[in-house]
Write a protein that holds these residues in place. Structure first.
Motif, PDB file in Angstrom:
ATOM      1  N   SER A 218       0.816  -1.215   0.000  1.00  0.00           N
ATOM      2  CA  SER A 218       0.000   0.000   0.000  1.00  0.00           C
ATOM      3  C   SER A 218       0.853   1.270   0.000  1.00  0.00           C
ATOM      4  O   SER A 218       0.395   2.313  -0.450  1.00  0.00           O
ATOM      5  CB  SER A 218      -0.956   0.006   1.189  1.00  0.00           C
ATOM      6  N   ASN A 219       2.098   1.193   0.436  1.00  0.00           N
ATOM      7  CA  ASN A 219       2.921   2.416   0.396  1.00  0.00           C
ATOM      8  C   ASN A 219       3.347   2.793  -1.028  1.00  0.00           C
ATOM      9  O   ASN A 219       3.927   3.846  -1.234  1.00  0.00           O
ATOM     10  CB  ASN A 219       4.101   2.364   1.373  1.00  0.00           C
TER      11      ASN A 219
ATOM     12  N   ALA B 282       0.293   5.588  -4.419  1.00  0.00           N
ATOM     13  CA  ALA B 282       0.312   6.805  -5.242  1.00  0.00           C
ATOM     14  C   ALA B 282       1.081   6.560  -6.542  1.00  0.00           C
ATOM     15  O   ALA B 282       0.641   6.948  -7.624  1.00  0.00           O
ATOM     16  CB  ALA B 282       0.930   7.959  -4.452  1.00  0.00           C
TER      17      ALA B 282
ATOM     18  N   ILE C 113      -1.114   4.249  -8.837  1.00  0.00           N
ATOM     19  CA  ILE C 113      -2.255   4.949  -9.447  1.00  0.00           C
ATOM     20  C   ILE C 113      -1.780   5.894 -10.540  1.00  0.00           C
ATOM     21  O   ILE C 113      -2.334   5.938 -11.642  1.00  0.00           O
ATOM     22  CB  ILE C 113      -3.047   5.709  -8.362  1.00  0.00           C
ATOM     23  N   SER C 114      -0.736   6.627 -10.239  1.00  0.00           N
ATOM     24  CA  SER C 114      -0.250   7.599 -11.209  1.00  0.00           C
ATOM     25  C   SER C 114       0.305   6.907 -12.460  1.00  0.00           C
ATOM     26  O   SER C 114       0.053   7.334 -13.590  1.00  0.00           O
ATOM     27  CB  SER C 114       0.772   8.494 -10.502  1.00  0.00           C
TER      28      SER C 114
ATOM     29  N   LYS D 268      -2.527   5.452 -14.681  1.00  0.00           N
ATOM     30  CA  LYS D 268      -3.162   6.504 -15.490  1.00  0.00           C
ATOM     31  C   LYS D 268      -2.269   6.917 -16.671  1.00  0.00           C
ATOM     32  O   LYS D 268      -2.761   7.119 -17.784  1.00  0.00           O
ATOM     33  CB  LYS D 268      -3.508   7.715 -14.621  1.00  0.00           C
TER      34      LYS D 268
ATOM     35  N   ILE E 154      -4.659  11.954  -6.762  1.00  0.00           N
ATOM     36  CA  ILE E 154      -3.296  11.467  -6.546  1.00  0.00           C
ATOM     37  C   ILE E 154      -2.422  11.761  -7.753  1.00  0.00           C
ATOM     38  O   ILE E 154      -1.284  12.241  -7.626  1.00  0.00           O
ATOM     39  CB  ILE E 154      -3.325   9.947  -6.236  1.00  0.00           C
ATOM     40  N   SER E 155      -2.971  11.490  -8.920  1.00  0.00           N
ATOM     41  CA  SER E 155      -2.174  11.691 -10.127  1.00  0.00           C
ATOM     42  C   SER E 155      -1.860  13.174 -10.341  1.00  0.00           C
ATOM     43  O   SER E 155      -0.734  13.546 -10.699  1.00  0.00           O
ATOM     44  CB  SER E 155      -2.932  11.043 -11.287  1.00  0.00           C
TER      45      SER E 155
ATOM     46  N   LYS F 161       0.808  14.482  -7.861  1.00  0.00           N
ATOM     47  CA  LYS F 161       2.163  14.098  -8.265  1.00  0.00           C
ATOM     48  C   LYS F 161       2.655  14.951  -9.443  1.00  0.00           C
ATOM     49  O   LYS F 161       3.817  15.356  -9.470  1.00  0.00           O
ATOM     50  CB  LYS F 161       2.202  12.605  -8.618  1.00  0.00           C
TER      51      LYS F 161
ATOM     52  N   GLU G   8       3.808  15.356  -3.367  1.00  0.00           N
ATOM     53  CA  GLU G   8       3.849  13.903  -3.223  1.00  0.00           C
ATOM     54  C   GLU G   8       2.958  13.435  -2.068  1.00  0.00           C
ATOM     55  O   GLU G   8       3.170  13.835  -0.922  1.00  0.00           O
ATOM     56  CB  GLU G   8       5.298  13.456  -2.984  1.00  0.00           C
ATOM     57  N   PRO G   9       1.960  12.598  -2.340  1.00  0.00           N
ATOM     58  CA  PRO G   9       1.118  12.069  -1.258  1.00  0.00           C
ATOM     59  C   PRO G   9       1.958  11.271  -0.252  1.00  0.00           C
ATOM     60  O   PRO G   9       2.699  10.377  -0.644  1.00  0.00           O
ATOM     61  CB  PRO G   9       0.128  11.142  -1.993  1.00  0.00           C
TER      62      PRO G   9
ATOM     63  N   GLU H 280       8.813   9.598  -2.929  1.00  0.00           N
ATOM     64  CA  GLU H 280       7.706   8.691  -3.214  1.00  0.00           C
ATOM     65  C   GLU H 280       7.513   7.696  -2.063  1.00  0.00           C
ATOM     66  O   GLU H 280       8.485   7.248  -1.465  1.00  0.00           O
ATOM     67  CB  GLU H 280       7.998   7.934  -4.508  1.00  0.00           C
ATOM     68  N   GLY H 281       6.270   7.340  -1.774  1.00  0.00           N
ATOM     69  CA  GLY H 281       5.974   6.399  -0.692  1.00  0.00           C
ATOM     70  C   GLY H 281       4.906   6.988   0.201  1.00  0.00           C
ATOM     71  O   GLY H 281       5.108   8.047   0.777  1.00  0.00           O
ATOM     72  N   VAL H 282       3.774   6.310   0.323  1.00  0.00           N
ATOM     73  CA  VAL H 282       2.642   6.864   1.057  1.00  0.00           C
ATOM     74  C   VAL H 282       2.176   5.900   2.141  1.00  0.00           C
ATOM     75  O   VAL H 282       2.162   4.680   1.952  1.00  0.00           O
ATOM     76  CB  VAL H 282       1.486   7.214   0.079  1.00  0.00           C
ATOM     77  N   LYS H 283       1.835   6.450   3.290  1.00  0.00           N
ATOM     78  CA  LYS H 283       1.293   5.664   4.387  1.00  0.00           C
ATOM     79  C   LYS H 283      -0.226   5.700   4.271  1.00  0.00           C
ATOM     80  O   LYS H 283      -0.805   6.795   4.228  1.00  0.00           O
ATOM     81  CB  LYS H 283       1.739   6.348   5.688  1.00  0.00           C
TER      82      LYS H 283
END
Lengths: 249, 249
Positions: free
Chosen positions: A179-180, A183, A186-187, A190, B186-187, B190, B195-196, B223-226
């Motif tokens: 899940s990390n 983003a 998803i990007s 797209k 999200i897209s 970025k 950055e999310p 890059e990298g999202v919690k």
């Protein structure tokens, strides 16, 4: 049937109408992620489905058995693993539905190779890819296992480029990642004209951060995504595998 | 103090140390989304925070009161609403911390206008924007309310372009949208170098699809999202407002 088994292998019962999968200590074991992903896949009886990096063949076998699509191709880079998956297919008598192909997913970019392998445009593509970036955290201790977990042989960009080519316009792609990397995923989906349409996360418990993200993307799809209920994966009552086997999306 | 109130206005008690907000039937009422978003904001005592489209001033007031940042600017397009928010700030004796500015968010793109308004680079930007695309579903019945709900005056692209300019490198942006716009958001974040880093969803109940997505993005972040635990927003026990007031992220 046991002559289908080699020395270091054993059969694992999927507790679904007698379906069994050959597992080997040499290779990465399939996990519940694969079972969840297989349940997430929506595929019709006229559909041609491709499972990229099929490994033990678990997703190819589950989707073929449950949905009876026209044809399932399981692509596997590692020759020994492809052979093992092929024997699992035979074991479950699904040879008419599933073909296991031993090749590098990246090679499928080439129209010539697709033609040689008799691969037409896919209605559905599914992939349980290596989650972790190459060079991050400890690599698994054997190369065989590393390929399944780390982006040694295939990274996200390479994967999505191939998926874009394989999938027909309007076709669906199913994938799971850490899940990390949500983003980033998803990007990049797209950017490759693969529009996320359904997404959900797993959490170990109601109070823990998410661990995995599952996405259904449609090639050329309209913008707008449904975020499905979070899936809690704790196993306090030991009924987790039972639960995920019967998931409805 | 009641001379701060106009005819069609009333005070709403925020049940937090006597904080109150002026509400008017003419304008869109603030919702629990704003309270959740205000709680999500992480802002330090040396930080300069901008609340874009402050409306009633709820987010500016909550973050100023709770976190005592150096300065909060609340930007509001509608003059009457800006005036109302300004009176709420006075009512709560937060004039030293909060300045309400009546202008169009899009104008803040201009360095000249930022200079005139004495706006330096922000450490934190927060926005509870119009969720719905212009032209989708029924517009709210008055123009005042439509501006808050629909992308009549500001769409996502315009918003993010401004945020990118306002925020310092490494600064944080907090935003909430309809969850079906998650992929788009999200897209586009970025694309704008936002950055999310943290994200979570609200669900009405454990079995319902998500309704809203909340994102913390960092300008120039790695890059990298919690993905934080889903927030269930049902109110069976009537303690929902109490619960969200005490949310910790």
């Amino acid at each position: 049937m046991n002559n289908l088994l080699k020395n270091d292998e054993k059969l694992e019962d999927l507790q679904l109408d007698g379906l069994q999968i050959i597992q080997s200590k040499k290779f990465y074991r399939f996990t519940s992620d694969a079972v969840i992903l297989a349940n997430f896949v929506s595929v019709g009886s006229k559909d041609f489905l491709m499972d990229l990096g099929t490994g033990s063949g678990i997703i190819a076998i589950l989707t073929a058995y449950k949905n009876k699509p026209k044809k399932v191709f399981g692509i596997e880079l590692q020759e020994e693993l492809a052979d093992m998956a092929r024997r699992s297919v035979q074991f479950n008598k699904l040879e008419n539905l599933i073909e296991i192909i031993n090749c590098d997913i990246k090679e499928l970019q080439s129209a010539k190779i697709r033609q040689e392998l008799n691969i037409s445009e896919a209605d559905v593509v599914v992939c349980n890819p290596p989650y972790k970036k190459a060079g991050t955290s400890a690599l698994n201790n054997t190369e065989n296992k590393s390929i399944a977990r780390h982006e040694v042989a295939l990274n996200m960009d390479e994967l999505l480029k191939v998926v874009k080519v394989l999938l027909k316009y309007g076709g669906r792609f199913y994938v799971v990642y850490d899940s990390n990397r949500t983003a980033e995923l998803i990007s990049k989906l797209k950017t490759n004209n693969l529009e996320p349409k359904k997404i959900f996360f797993t959490q170990p418990s109601p109070d823990n951060d998410a661990t995995l993200v599952f996405v259904e993307a449609v090639k050329g799809g309209k913008e707008g995504v449904k975020v499905l209920p979070v899936l809690i994966t704790n196993d306090k009552d030991g009924k987790y595998l039972e639960k995920i086997k019967n998931l409805k999306f």
